[in-house]
Every structure is written in structure tokens, then in C-alpha cells.
Design an enzyme around this catalytic site. Structure first.
Site, PDB file in Angstrom:
ATOM      1  N   SER B 152       0.841  -1.200   0.000  1.00  0.00           N
ATOM      2  CA  SER B 152       0.000   0.000   0.000  1.00  0.00           C
ATOM      3  C   SER B 152       0.880   1.256   0.000  1.00  0.00           C
ATOM      4  O   SER B 152       1.769   1.372  -0.844  1.00  0.00           O
ATOM      5  CB  SER B 152      -0.934  -0.054   1.222  1.00  0.00           C
ATOM      6  N   ASP B 316      -8.937  -6.426  -4.306  1.00  0.00           N
ATOM      7  CA  ASP B 316      -8.535  -5.119  -3.764  1.00  0.00           C
ATOM      8  C   ASP B 316      -9.214  -4.030  -4.606  1.00  0.00           C
ATOM      9  O   ASP B 316      -8.945  -3.908  -5.793  1.00  0.00           O
ATOM     10  CB  ASP B 316      -7.015  -4.994  -3.844  1.00  0.00           C
ATOM     11  N   HIS B 349      -7.994  -5.122  -0.007  1.00  0.00           N
ATOM     12  CA  HIS B 349      -6.704  -4.437   0.148  1.00  0.00           C
ATOM     13  C   HIS B 349      -5.880  -5.055   1.281  1.00  0.00           C
ATOM     14  O   HIS B 349      -4.662  -5.138   1.201  1.00  0.00           O
ATOM     15  CB  HIS B 349      -6.977  -2.958   0.415  1.00  0.00           C
TER      16      HIS B 349
END
Lengths: 198, 378
Positions: B152, B316, B349
């Protein structure tokens, strides 16, 4: 596992950039990195095979060969290889054109459907061939576009692809004398070196 | 994969040289809270930098004390024999500048005024983090990292490293990241910020002066964020439409998912600083290596020299696979050594934090290869 034709390394120049479409475990690329110091990239769909490529230090992108190669530049590679996969893509003609857009030359191998064993199985028993090279039954096979030496060369003429070299091999990657003389009848695997007609 | 790096003691490292920041201001001095795992080789070439995401910190692996049963945030992936194998690598993990876990941030004392920075803490960008991390590397005697790894926001730092200090890393592993946020991503961050700013206890960020924290705002921000970290499938599997476990709940909780989000929000607001949350989301929003389209991603990546592995997860939707593929395609266009896999996962995610056999197999293959390359083994 079908081995690669022994001719493929002869058609690759040293220190060149090579893309392998459907590179599997990366064995061919790894061999060419060692023998020819190529700059290698593979495309493969199966994450397990991708992991094996990474084990060997290869770069590999997960990408479906049925999508175009639009993420690659024109003539980005010296050679684009596709072994034993052409018969499994949705549009072999479009894939060939894309290969020769992103690469200067292409090397393609595929099972020759006119190989004598296939002819015997279809002609004599009246069944679709099932054998070591084409192990799947007709209703559940990835091989949706089977062709022959003759068919392939006709397609090349139609879409302006020049054949730079032709070879046959059996499943262990070796050429037989009969295969050399009558490829369409005795060649088990068709092997072609191609470029765009100028 | 059950072994652990064990008990780790974070170290506060002081930097007394001023750091000029991308958005104009400068920090006269700063501290970074750092953990390391494994041993740095004599030739100092086996270091791996782990960059944390929005709410992460320096505590990536192991435990802080024998009582604790909560390991670091990436403990499943860092340790002896694990993907980032601490028997092979020396792992560096830090709390980023502007954070609230010990590194200089809004909670720290501004040496100029003698009181906490609070909302006056300068705006920080990902580039600033990378510069601060490079100084940390200098301090540790690391000229070049074997790899820089992050998920991320952490992946975006790894990407920035490859651009800013191309010669200082051999490999970048960028997981569930994006080359820049979309309007939708920024919109979610803005809702989170507004939740904090509109909390009556926020006092324009000066809540410390009033001895309060905007807990309700931070908690709400976390709840919104949390929804974007999970997938519809993952939420459905975990909660469905089931009722809360404790059905005597008097707080108007009707479904288990509500109870879960409230709990997550409360936990988070108890330990995460509101000004840091705003600062971190701003850093995310402004990240754009193309400088707002001034140049193209392939152009920016031309100067990179490291190997890349990019990973994304199918469910995600915060940073979807197509965002990762933008990075992959740009690297292909720039003729760089890049590998990519879109991993099947139901976890959205958050998948980059969660155990998964295929993910681990690919992650480990890449890291082990880096180790072999360092030793010149074919």
C-alpha cells in the site's frame, strides 16, 4: 512435458532481448540466459509457474496471451518465442501479428495435426486423436486451433509473414530423418522462425 | 513459518541536521523510531528496508515483551525462514516522519517554540520519507539496500526510492500499491479527514491544549478506511447479516459488522494521533511521481536500475490490480526488469497483510533470489 526443439538456440543471437509467451516454468529462458546471455522476459498465467521462474531469477509478468500485447512497444524485442501454445489461443493470426509487432523475429512451435499418428487415429479409427502430444479429449482441451505445416504456411502468406526457417522435431526435441523429408506427414512438432514481410 | 524474531527493542535515533522538506518547510532536527531484525553482513549488503502503510509503524515483527501476544504488523512475513528471511537479511523498519509511534511528528516538541507541533507540524510527502530513510541508511552504514519492500503506502515509498535513489537498492517489492491516488481514493481520505476536523474536540488540531482527543472523529475516519481495506466478499464471509455476538448491546448496534467497525474505530482512536492521520492521508493524496502529468510514468522510471516485483490482489478495490498494472506497464515501456502477479484473494486491500500460500511462495522466491544474486550464485 514437450521439450523444445534443439534448433531454437541456433535462431537466437547472443545478448539479445527475448520475450517468451507462455514461458511455463521458465526452463527455455533460463537455458538461453546461460547459453546466450539474453535479456529475458516471460509471460505466464499460472502463479505456481511464475514462482518457479522467480526461483530461476527470471522476470515474468502474469498476462493472458489472448489479450493483445499493447503494453509492449513496437520492436521492443529481438525475438518473441511461443512454444506449443499457438493452438491454444483464441486468434492465432492476431497473436502472430502482435508477436511480430513487438519483436523483430518470432519463433513458434505447435503440434502438427497432420502427423501420421494423428492421421491414423482419425482416418482409421474415426476418432479425434488422443496421444502424448494431444492428451485431452475433444470436449475438454485447450487445443482449440489445431493446424498443420501446410495450414500454417498458408496463414503466413495471407498475413505477410516471411518464413526464415522451418524445422520439425519429435516430442523429445530431436529431428527425425523422415520428419525432415516429409514434415507434414512425419513431423510431430512444427518449428518456425518468422519475420514480417518487408 | 511459525518462528519469530522474538523480543525486539525499538531504538530512537536522533538526526541533528536539518531536513529540507518537499513542500518548502524544514525540520531543524528529528528522531526516528527504528527496529531491526537479523544481522547486517560485514560488507553491509544484505539490508532490507520495510516501509509501513497508513496506520503502521516501526513494529513490523516480533514482540515487545514476553507478556505481549500481539506481534508486529507483518510478523507473518518477517522472521527466520519466512518470506523476508531474517537468517539471510538484516531488516530495517521505522516509524515514518510525522508518525505518532515515537518518530518526530505532531506530538513532538517543536524546538523553536518549546511546545508540541500539533497542527503546525510541516506537511510531509513520500519523497520526504524517502530522504529521511536514506539518512537512516547512512547512519546504519548501508550504502545500498538488497531490497526495499512495502504494501500500500509502503509500496509507494519503495517506488519513490527506485526513482530518487536508483543506485541505493537492488530490488523493489511493491505490493497492493498505486502510482497515484484516484479521485475516489482521495474522496475516501477526505471523508476521513472531515470526520476528524468536524469533531468538536479537534479544536483546529490544537486538542492537546484542551487535554482532549478527537476520539469520535478518528474512530469514524478509521471506520471509513476499514471499509475500503476489506472486500464485499470478505465482509460477507466474516459478518454476513449476522447479529452482534453480545445481543444485549444497548448502543444501538444491529449487525455484527457495525460492532466490528465500532470496535476497530475505538481501538484505533485510543492510540493514533489525529494530526498524524491527516498528515498521512495528505501524503497519500499528493503522491504522484509524474508531477501531475508533467511527465509520464515510463519517463520517470527510465532512471531506475533495480529489479521490480509488483503484486496485486484480485478483490482489492482500494488500489485495484489495474493500478499495479499501470506501474508494471510503465516499467515494461521503460525496458526495466519487472515481474508481476495478480494474486487470487478474497481479502481486498488487507490481503497484503494476510497469510496466503501462493503470495508467500512468490514473495519468498523473489527474496531468496535476491539473496542468491548477492552471493553471485546462479
Amino acid at each position: 512435458m514437450i521439450l523444445h526443439s534443439h534448433r531454437i538456440p541456433d535462431w537466437i543471437a547472443r545478448n539479445t532481448r527475448v520475450l517468451d509467451l507462455g514461458c511455463g516454468n521458465g526452463d527455455l529462458l533460463a537455458q538461453l540466459v546461460k547459453s546466450h546471455q539474453i535479456d529475458a522476459l516471460g509471460l505466464e498465467l499460472d502463479p505456481k509457474k511464475i514462482a518457479t521462474c522467480l526461483d530461476q531469477g527470471l522476470s515474468v509478468i502474469q498476462q493472458d496471451l489472448n489479450s493483445d500485447l499493447s503494453n509492449f512497444n513496437d520492436q521492443q524485442f529481438d525475438t518473441v518465442i511461443m512454444t506449443q501454445t499457438l493452438q491454444a489461443v483464441r486468434r492465432p493470426d492476431l497473436v502472430l501479428s502482435e508477436m511480430l509487432r513487438v519483436g523483430r523475429e518470432a519463433i513458434v512451435t505447435f503440434p502438427n495435426f497432420a502427423y501420421i499418428r494423428n492421421r491414423m487415429q482419425l482416418g482409421l479409427s474415426g476418432h479425434m486423436p488422443v496421444n502424448p502430444q494431444l492428451p485431452n479429449p475433444w470436449y475438454d482441451t485447450p487445443n482449440i486451433h489445431l493446424s498443420t505445416f501446410h495450414d500454417f504456411e498458408e496463414l503466413c502468406r495471407t498475413i505477410s509473414i516471411k518464413i526464415l526457417g522451418r524445422d520439425t522435431s519429435n516430442l523429445s526435441g530431436k529431428q527425425t530423418w523422415f520428419g525432415k523429408v516429409w514434415p507434414n506427414l512425419f513431423g510431430e512438432v512444427a518449428v518456425y522462425r518468422l519475420t514480417k514481410e518487408s | 513459518m511459525t518462528s519469530s524474531v522474538g523480543i525486539v527493542i525499538p531504538e530512537l535515533i536522533a538526526f541533528e541536521t536539518a531536513l529540507d522538506l518537499e513542500r518548502g518547510r524544514s525540520l531543524p532536527r528529528y528522531d526516528l523510531m527504528v527496529e531491526t531484525y537479523g544481522t547486517l553482513d560485514a560488507d553491509k549488503n544484505n539490508a532490507v528496508l520495510v516501509c509501513h502503510a497508513l496506520s503502521g509503524d516501526h513494529h513490523a515483527a516480533g514482540y515487545h515483551d514476553t507478556e505481549s501476544n500481539k506481534p508486529g504488523w507483518w510478523d507473518h512475513y518477517i522472521g527466520p525462514g519466512k518470506c523476508i528471511d531474517t537468517d539471510l537479511f538484516f531488516v530495517v523498519s521505522l516509524n515514518n516522519l510525522g508518525g505518532c509511534s515515537g518518530s518526530t511528528g505532531p506530538l513532538s516538541i517543536n524546538p523553536v517554540t518549546g511546545k508540541a507541533y500539533g497542527p503546525d507540524f510541516p506537511e510531509i510527502t513520500i519523497l520526504d520519507w524517502v530522504h529521511a530513510q536514506a539518512r537512516l541508511a547512512d547512519h546504519l552504514g548501508i550504502e545500498k539496500f538488497a531490497a526495499i519492500v512495502g504494501g500500500s503506502l509502503g509500496g509507494m515509498q519503495a517506488l519513490q526510492w527506485s526513482i530518487t535513489y536508483p543506485d541505493r537498492l537492488a530490488a523493489a517489492l511493491i505490493i497492493a500499491a498505486t502510482p497515484r491516488l484516484t479521485a475516489q481514493n482521495i474522496a475516501f481520505n477526505e471523508v476521513a479527514r472531515q470526520a476528524i476536523i468536524r469533531d468538536p474536540n479537534f479544536f483546529d488540531g490544537n486538542y492537546a491544549d484542551y487535554d482532549v482527543i478527537p476520539a469520535s472523529g478518528v474512530s469514524l475516519a478509521r471506520m471509513v478506511g476499514h471499509i475500503t481495506y476489506l472486500s464485499d466478499i470478505a465482509m460477507g464471509k466474516k459478518f454476513g447479516r449476522s447479529l452482534p455476538r453480545d445481543d444485549h448491546d444497548a448502543n444501538g448496534v444491529n449487525f455484527a459488522v457495525e460492532q466490528y467497525l465500532r470496535y476497530q474505530g475505538q481501538q484505533f482512536s485510543g492510540h493514533f494521533d489525529a494530526n498524524t492521520y491527516i498528515l498521512m492521508t495528505r501524503a497519500l493524496d499528493y503522491f504522484d511521481p509524474t508531477k501531475n502529468g508533467l511527465t509520464t510514468l515510463p519517463n520517470v522510471l527510465k532512471s531506475t536500475v533495480c529489479k521490480f516485483l509488483i503484486l496485486s490482489f484480485t478483490t482489492d478495490w482500494r488500489f485495484s490490480p489495474s493500478r499495479s498494472e499501470e506501474i508494471v506497464d510503465a516499467l515494461i515501456q521503460a525496458d526495466k526488469q519487472v515481474s508481476y502477479t495478480r494474486l487470487e484473494s478474497a481479502h481486498g486491500h488487507d490481503a497484503f497483510l494476510i497469510p496466503d500460500a501462493t503470495y508467500e511462495r512468490i514473495f519468498k522466491a523473489f527474496m531468496n533470489r535476491i539473496h542468491l544474486d548477492l552471493r553471485g550464485i546462479q
